[in-house]
Design a protein around this motif. Sequence first.
Motif, PDB file in Angstrom:
ATOM      1  N   ARG A 141      89.196  92.629  18.555  1.00  0.00           N
ATOM      2  CA  ARG A 141      87.807  92.995  18.308  1.00  0.00           C
ATOM      3  C   ARG A 141      86.995  91.742  18.032  1.00  0.00           C
ATOM      4  N   THR A 142      85.718  91.795  18.365  1.00  0.00           N
ATOM      5  CA  THR A 142      84.848  90.652  18.141  1.00  0.00           C
ATOM      6  C   THR A 142      84.760  90.372  16.659  1.00  0.00           C
ATOM      7  N   ALA A 143      85.070  89.119  16.295  1.00  0.00           N
ATOM      8  CA  ALA A 143      85.073  88.773  14.877  1.00  0.00           C
ATOM      9  C   ALA A 143      83.671  88.855  14.303  1.00  0.00           C
ATOM     10  N   GLY A 144      83.621  89.374  13.095  1.00  0.00           N
ATOM     11  CA  GLY A 144      82.350  89.404  12.385  1.00  0.00           C
ATOM     12  C   GLY A 144      81.439  90.527  12.789  1.00  0.00           C
ATOM     13  N   ALA A 145      81.902  91.491  13.575  1.00  0.00           N
ATOM     14  CA  ALA A 145      81.028  92.585  13.990  1.00  0.00           C
ATOM     15  C   ALA A 145      80.577  93.367  12.775  1.00  0.00           C
ATOM     16  N   GLY A 146      79.323  93.677  12.742  1.00  0.00           N
ATOM     17  CA  GLY A 146      78.787  94.467  11.637  1.00  0.00           C
ATOM     18  C   GLY A 146      78.389  93.647  10.443  1.00  0.00           C
ATOM     19  N   SER A 147      78.576  92.333  10.501  1.00  0.00           N
ATOM     20  CA  SER A 147      78.261  91.514   9.334  1.00  0.00           C
ATOM     21  C   SER A 147      76.982  90.710   9.521  1.00  0.00           C
ATOM     22  N   THR A 148      76.242  90.973  10.594  1.00  0.00           N
ATOM     23  CA  THR A 148      75.002  90.251  10.839  1.00  0.00           C
ATOM     24  C   THR A 148      73.987  90.557   9.746  1.00  0.00           C
ATOM     25  N   VAL A 149      73.403  89.515   9.242  1.00  0.00           N
ATOM     26  CA  VAL A 149      72.416  89.694   8.181  1.00  0.00           C
ATOM     27  C   VAL A 149      71.115  90.207   8.780  1.00  0.00           C
ATOM     28  N   ARG A 150      70.640  91.281   8.261  1.00  0.00           N
ATOM     29  CA  ARG A 150      69.393  91.856   8.763  1.00  0.00           C
ATOM     30  C   ARG A 150      68.211  90.981   8.356  1.00  0.00           C
ATOM     31  N   ASP A 168      66.792  93.763  -2.412  1.00  0.00           N
ATOM     32  CA  ASP A 168      67.761  94.635  -1.768  1.00  0.00           C
ATOM     33  C   ASP A 168      68.628  93.861  -0.787  1.00  0.00           C
ATOM     34  N   GLN A 169      67.948  92.946  -0.047  1.00  0.00           N
ATOM     35  CA  GLN A 169      68.706  92.172   0.938  1.00  0.00           C
ATOM     36  C   GLN A 169      69.715  91.261   0.252  1.00  0.00           C
ATOM     37  N   SER A 170      69.315  90.638  -0.858  1.00  0.00           N
ATOM     38  CA  SER A 170      70.227  89.755  -1.573  1.00  0.00           C
ATOM     39  C   SER A 170      71.447  90.521  -2.071  1.00  0.00           C
ATOM     40  N   ALA A 171      71.193  91.706  -2.587  1.00  0.00           N
ATOM     41  CA  ALA A 171      72.310  92.530  -3.074  1.00  0.00           C
ATOM     42  C   ALA A 171      73.249  92.891  -1.929  1.00  0.00           C
ATOM     43  N   GLU A 176      78.366  92.122   1.015  1.00  0.00           N
ATOM     44  CA  GLU A 176      79.022  91.790   2.275  1.00  0.00           C
ATOM     45  C   GLU A 176      79.907  90.550   2.133  1.00  0.00           C
ATOM     46  N   LEU A 177      79.398  89.537   1.430  1.00  0.00           N
ATOM     47  CA  LEU A 177      80.175  88.310   1.234  1.00  0.00           C
ATOM     48  C   LEU A 177      81.415  88.574   0.378  1.00  0.00           C
ATOM     49  N   ASN A 178      81.249  89.385  -0.655  1.00  0.00           N
ATOM     50  CA  ASN A 178      82.402  89.723  -1.495  1.00  0.00           C
ATOM     51  C   ASN A 178      83.459  90.466  -0.687  1.00  0.00           C
ATOM     52  N   LYS A 179      82.999  91.331   0.222  1.00  0.00           N
ATOM     53  CA  LYS A 179      83.930  92.069   1.075  1.00  0.00           C
ATOM     54  C   LYS A 179      84.698  91.111   1.978  1.00  0.00           C
ATOM     55  N   GLN A 180      83.977  90.144   2.546  1.00  0.00           N
ATOM     56  CA  GLN A 180      84.633  89.175   3.424  1.00  0.00           C
ATOM     57  C   GLN A 180      85.636  88.327   2.652  1.00  0.00           C
ATOM     58  N   ILE A 181      85.273  87.951   1.411  1.00  0.00           N
ATOM     59  CA  ILE A 181      86.181  87.161   0.576  1.00  0.00           C
ATOM     60  C   ILE A 181      87.461  87.946   0.290  1.00  0.00           C
ATOM     61  N   SER A 182      87.303  89.237  -0.019  1.00  0.00           N
ATOM     62  CA  SER A 182      88.468  90.078  -0.305  1.00  0.00           C
ATOM     63  C   SER A 182      89.382  90.177   0.923  1.00  0.00           C
ATOM     64  N   GLU A 183      88.761  90.340   2.104  1.00  0.00           N
ATOM     65  CA  GLU A 183      89.555  90.434   3.328  1.00  0.00           C
ATOM     66  C   GLU A 183      90.297  89.130   3.604  1.00  0.00           C
ATOM     67  N   LEU A 184      89.615  87.997   3.360  1.00  0.00           N
ATOM     68  CA  LEU A 184      90.258  86.703   3.566  1.00  0.00           C
ATOM     69  C   LEU A 184      91.421  86.501   2.600  1.00  0.00           C
ATOM     70  N   LYS A 185      91.228  86.934   1.351  1.00  0.00           N
ATOM     71  CA  LYS A 185      92.307  86.812   0.366  1.00  0.00           C
ATOM     72  C   LYS A 185      93.518  87.634   0.786  1.00  0.00           C
ATOM     73  N   MET A 186      93.258  88.848   1.325  1.00  0.00           N
ATOM     74  CA  MET A 186      94.359  89.695   1.784  1.00  0.00           C
ATOM     75  C   MET A 186      95.104  89.033   2.939  1.00  0.00           C
TER      76      MET A 186
END
Length: 263
Positions: A141-150, A168-171, A176-186
């Motif tokens: 799958r294309t890496a980073g799909a769905g993580s584009t910052v609006r 709202d955008q900052s939150a 999103e960044l915390n999610k990516q960090i968790s995935e990288l840690k896994m």
Amino acid sequence: MGESRTELLAWINDLCNLNYTKIEHAGTGAAYCQIMDSIFGDVHMNKVKFDTKHEYEYVGNYKVLQHTFNKHKVDKVVPVDKLMKCKFQDNLEFMQWIKRYWDQNFPGGAYDPMARRKGGPRGPGAASASSGMRSTAGARRTAGAGSTVRSTSRTATGGRVSAGGGSDQSASMIIELNKQISELKMTVDGLEKERDFYFGKLRDIEILVQEELDAAEQQQPGHVELPIMKEIQAILYSTEEGFEVPPEDEIPGDHNDYDDETF
């Protein structure tokens, strides 16, 4: 040596439209059934359950898998009792075998896993049903799909970012960044476990070879098997340019720590 844990997960998730994060998730037997269905196209996928949570529920999936093996004369013993325990090593070895079998026997063409499952239960590891036909070469799958910052909303007159929208955008970005960090840690954790596991195997081989060499030298100097042992030892001790052997206290831990990993 077969494909790594990461490569196998990427392959099975793409082929079967799943979202597995551990090899152990395949222990339910559902994914194995779908892989064989992608080859033969006649597995009773309506009997395969992806939402099982207990070992006794896996039995039905493995009955479907064994029936497929018998029907197509697949010469491989399915270690059901071991796979159902959802242990890492047992499922890794079986997954590596089934990947080799798939590479040799897949007929080619597109495969739609969701259509074959007929919209039935997909289980906690399944991805969205909106995905269409899957390519057959194990494409990632294309890496980073769905993580584009609006882009931020702007006011109609001044063109400035509104205070509420910026907040709202900052939150959202932080989440999103915390999610990516968790995935990288896994991912890192899984790679470290895999590294330690194979290091342990090499260490066992090293000890065995050294013991055989010492025993052979004492009993029968110049024994015919000594050159073979010495060649194996040379391979174990060979290094690449720039590589430095770490101190013994920095060598990864015993691989047995991960034999009982479950999910």
